[in-house]
Every structure is written in structure tokens, then in C-alpha cells.
Design a protein around this motif. Structure first.
Motif, PDB file in Angstrom:
ATOM      1  N   VAL A 296      12.477 -21.197  19.708  1.00  0.00           N
ATOM      2  CA  VAL A 296      13.061 -22.043  20.749  1.00  0.00           C
ATOM      3  C   VAL A 296      13.118 -21.282  22.068  1.00  0.00           C
ATOM      4  O   VAL A 296      12.889 -21.851  23.143  1.00  0.00           O
ATOM      5  N   LEU A 297      13.385 -19.974  21.988  1.00  0.00           N
ATOM      6  CA  LEU A 297      13.448 -19.160  23.205  1.00  0.00           C
ATOM      7  C   LEU A 297      12.061 -18.831  23.753  1.00  0.00           C
ATOM      8  O   LEU A 297      11.945 -18.258  24.831  1.00  0.00           O
ATOM      9  N   GLY A 298      10.998 -19.167  23.000  1.00  0.00           N
ATOM     10  CA  GLY A 298       9.644 -18.985  23.503  1.00  0.00           C
ATOM     11  C   GLY A 298       8.952 -17.717  23.062  1.00  0.00           C
ATOM     12  O   GLY A 298       7.878 -17.387  23.573  1.00  0.00           O
ATOM     13  N   ASP A 299       9.503 -16.986  22.125  1.00  0.00           N
ATOM     14  CA  ASP A 299       8.890 -15.745  21.649  1.00  0.00           C
ATOM     15  C   ASP A 299       8.049 -16.048  20.417  1.00  0.00           C
ATOM     16  O   ASP A 299       8.558 -16.485  19.392  1.00  0.00           O
ATOM     17  N   ARG A 300       6.740 -15.811  20.534  1.00  0.00           N
ATOM     18  CA  ARG A 300       5.842 -16.067  19.414  1.00  0.00           C
ATOM     19  C   ARG A 300       5.005 -14.834  19.056  1.00  0.00           C
ATOM     20  O   ARG A 300       4.046 -14.930  18.305  1.00  0.00           O
ATOM     21  N   ASP A 301       5.379 -13.679  19.570  1.00  0.00           N
ATOM     22  CA  ASP A 301       4.663 -12.443  19.260  1.00  0.00           C
ATOM     23  C   ASP A 301       5.015 -11.971  17.854  1.00  0.00           C
ATOM     24  O   ASP A 301       6.153 -12.112  17.422  1.00  0.00           O
ATOM     25  N   PRO A 302       4.044 -11.390  17.142  1.00  0.00           N
ATOM     26  CA  PRO A 302       4.346 -10.898  15.795  1.00  0.00           C
ATOM     27  C   PRO A 302       5.293  -9.702  15.841  1.00  0.00           C
ATOM     28  O   PRO A 302       5.300  -8.929  16.796  1.00  0.00           O
ATOM     29  N   ILE A 303       6.085  -9.570  14.788  1.00  0.00           N
ATOM     30  CA  ILE A 303       7.026  -8.463  14.672  1.00  0.00           C
ATOM     31  C   ILE A 303       6.488  -7.536  13.589  1.00  0.00           C
ATOM     32  O   ILE A 303       6.341  -7.940  12.440  1.00  0.00           O
ATOM     33  N   ILE A 304       6.208  -6.306  13.954  1.00  0.00           N
ATOM     34  CA  ILE A 304       5.655  -5.327  13.022  1.00  0.00           C
ATOM     35  C   ILE A 304       6.811  -4.560  12.382  1.00  0.00           C
ATOM     36  O   ILE A 304       7.724  -4.104  13.062  1.00  0.00           O
ATOM     37  N   VAL A 305       6.751  -4.408  11.062  1.00  0.00           N
ATOM     38  CA  VAL A 305       7.791  -3.681  10.335  1.00  0.00           C
ATOM     39  C   VAL A 305       7.128  -2.550   9.567  1.00  0.00           C
ATOM     40  O   VAL A 305       6.186  -2.760   8.826  1.00  0.00           O
ATOM     41  N   HIS A 306       7.641  -1.348   9.772  1.00  0.00           N
ATOM     42  CA  HIS A 306       7.187  -0.191   9.009  1.00  0.00           C
ATOM     43  C   HIS A 306       8.321   0.171   8.058  1.00  0.00           C
ATOM     44  O   HIS A 306       9.288   0.805   8.450  1.00  0.00           O
ATOM     45  N   ALA A 307       8.189  -0.259   6.824  1.00  0.00           N
ATOM     46  CA  ALA A 307       9.255  -0.034   5.850  1.00  0.00           C
ATOM     47  C   ALA A 307       8.929   1.176   4.993  1.00  0.00           C
ATOM     48  O   ALA A 307       7.776   1.560   4.826  1.00  0.00           O
ATOM     49  N   SER A 308       9.971   1.750   4.431  1.00  0.00           N
ATOM     50  CA  SER A 308       9.767   2.872   3.537  1.00  0.00           C
ATOM     51  C   SER A 308       9.372   2.398   2.143  1.00  0.00           C
ATOM     52  O   SER A 308       8.997   3.184   1.298  1.00  0.00           O
ATOM     53  N   VAL A 309       9.453   1.095   1.917  1.00  0.00           N
ATOM     54  CA  VAL A 309       9.093   0.528   0.623  1.00  0.00           C
ATOM     55  C   VAL A 309       7.587   0.280   0.615  1.00  0.00           C
ATOM     56  O   VAL A 309       7.059  -0.393   1.493  1.00  0.00           O
ATOM     57  N   ALA A 310       6.911   0.831  -0.359  1.00  0.00           N
ATOM     58  CA  ALA A 310       5.467   0.661  -0.450  1.00  0.00           C
ATOM     59  C   ALA A 310       5.143  -0.754  -0.906  1.00  0.00           C
ATOM     60  O   ALA A 310       5.845  -1.320  -1.732  1.00  0.00           O
ATOM     61  N   PRO A 311       4.091  -1.350  -0.355  1.00  0.00           N
ATOM     62  CA  PRO A 311       3.719  -2.689  -0.796  1.00  0.00           C
ATOM     63  C   PRO A 311       3.268  -2.675  -2.253  1.00  0.00           C
ATOM     64  O   PRO A 311       2.733  -1.684  -2.734  1.00  0.00           O
ATOM     65  N   ARG A 312       3.490  -3.778  -2.906  1.00  0.00           N
ATOM     66  CA  ARG A 312       3.150  -3.873  -4.317  1.00  0.00           C
ATOM     67  C   ARG A 312       1.643  -3.979  -4.490  1.00  0.00           C
ATOM     68  O   ARG A 312       0.992  -4.747  -3.792  1.00  0.00           O
ATOM     69  N   ARG A 313       1.110  -3.157  -5.410  1.00  0.00           N
ATOM     70  CA  ARG A 313      -0.323  -3.203  -5.680  1.00  0.00           C
ATOM     71  C   ARG A 313      -0.611  -4.233  -6.744  1.00  0.00           C
ATOM     72  O   ARG A 313       0.213  -4.528  -7.580  1.00  0.00           O
ATOM     73  N   ARG A 314      -1.814  -4.764  -6.701  1.00  0.00           N
ATOM     74  CA  ARG A 314      -2.244  -5.697  -7.726  1.00  0.00           C
ATOM     75  C   ARG A 314      -2.380  -4.967  -9.047  1.00  0.00           C
ATOM     76  O   ARG A 314      -2.879  -3.850  -9.097  1.00  0.00           O
ATOM     77  N   ALA A 315      -1.966  -5.623 -10.082  1.00  0.00           N
ATOM     78  CA  ALA A 315      -2.095  -5.025 -11.406  1.00  0.00           C
ATOM     79  C   ALA A 315      -3.565  -5.050 -11.815  1.00  0.00           C
ATOM     80  O   ALA A 315      -4.250  -6.062 -11.671  1.00  0.00           O
ATOM     81  N   ALA A 316      -4.039  -3.922 -12.270  1.00  0.00           N
ATOM     82  CA  ALA A 316      -5.421  -3.854 -12.720  1.00  0.00           C
ATOM     83  C   ALA A 316      -5.539  -4.641 -14.020  1.00  0.00           C
ATOM     84  O   ALA A 316      -4.713  -4.527 -14.912  1.00  0.00           O
ATOM     85  N   THR A 317      -6.562  -5.454 -14.101  1.00  0.00           N
ATOM     86  CA  THR A 317      -6.745  -6.235 -15.316  1.00  0.00           C
ATOM     87  C   THR A 317      -7.348  -5.337 -16.376  1.00  0.00           C
ATOM     88  O   THR A 317      -8.462  -4.842 -16.218  1.00  0.00           O
TER      89      THR A 317
END
Length: 98
Positions: free
Chosen positions: A59-80
Motif C-alpha cells: 500500500v505504501l508503494g514498496d515493491r522491491d525484494p527483501i533479501i535475507v541472509h539467514a544462518s539456517v541452511a536451506p533444506r536440500r532435496r532428499a536423494a532418491t
């Protein structure tokens, strides 16, 4: 108005990190076969707050992406795992059963 947008962006960034941490805790609880209802409820509340912050930000007009650098590692796909059928071994003459 720019100060409010900056504040909302800071809150969203912090909320995303908190949500990632809550999801990691919930996965650990599920893996240990524990009840994760409390953490799941908190995660749903965080999502509600996030959606309201995002609406206000748009509503305020901000549409820029917000980048987050977290200490939590993204989940990897389980190898089949490839299913390997155990080989049938042939019995030697001394091992034959009657």
C-alpha cells in the motif's frame, strides 16, 4: 513514509529469520516423533503477521525484494535412493539344505 517502509522491511527480515528457525525446530520435532503443535501454531501466527506487513508495504508503494541472509541452511532435496535387489546366491554343495 520512508521511515515506515524501512521499519516494515526490518520487521519482515527479522520475521523471515524467525520463521526459518521455527521451521527447523518443527522438522527436528517431527523427526523425533514429538508433538510440534505449539511451534506450528506460532508459525501460523508469524505468517499472519507477515501477510499484514506485506499488504501494508505494498500500500505504501514498496515493491522491491527483501533479501535475507539467514544462518539456517536451506533444506536440500532428499536423494532418491536406488533400490537394489539383493542378489540370490547359489548354495554350494556343502550348504544345501534338505
Amino acid at each position: 513514509m520512508d521511515n515506515r517502509i524501512s521499519e516494515i522491511r526490518r520487521q519482515i527480515r527479522a520475521l523471515r529469520v524467525s520463521m526459518l528457525e521455527a521451521e527447523a525446530i518443527m522438522r527436528q520435532q517431527i523427526n523425533r516423533d514429538e508433538d510440534c503443535a505449539f511451534v506450528a501454531g506460532d508459525l501460523l501466527k508469524m505468517r499472519l503477521v507477515m501477510s499484514r506487513l506485506v499488504e501494508e508495504r505494498e500500500v505504501l508503494g514498496d515493491r522491491d525484494p527483501i533479501i535475507v541472509h539467514a544462518s539456517v541452511a536451506p533444506r536440500r532435496r532428499a536423494a532418491t535412493p536406488a533400490f537394489i535387489r539383493p542378489a540370490q546366491r547359489e548354495l554350494a554343495a556343502g550348504e544345501a539344505r534338505a
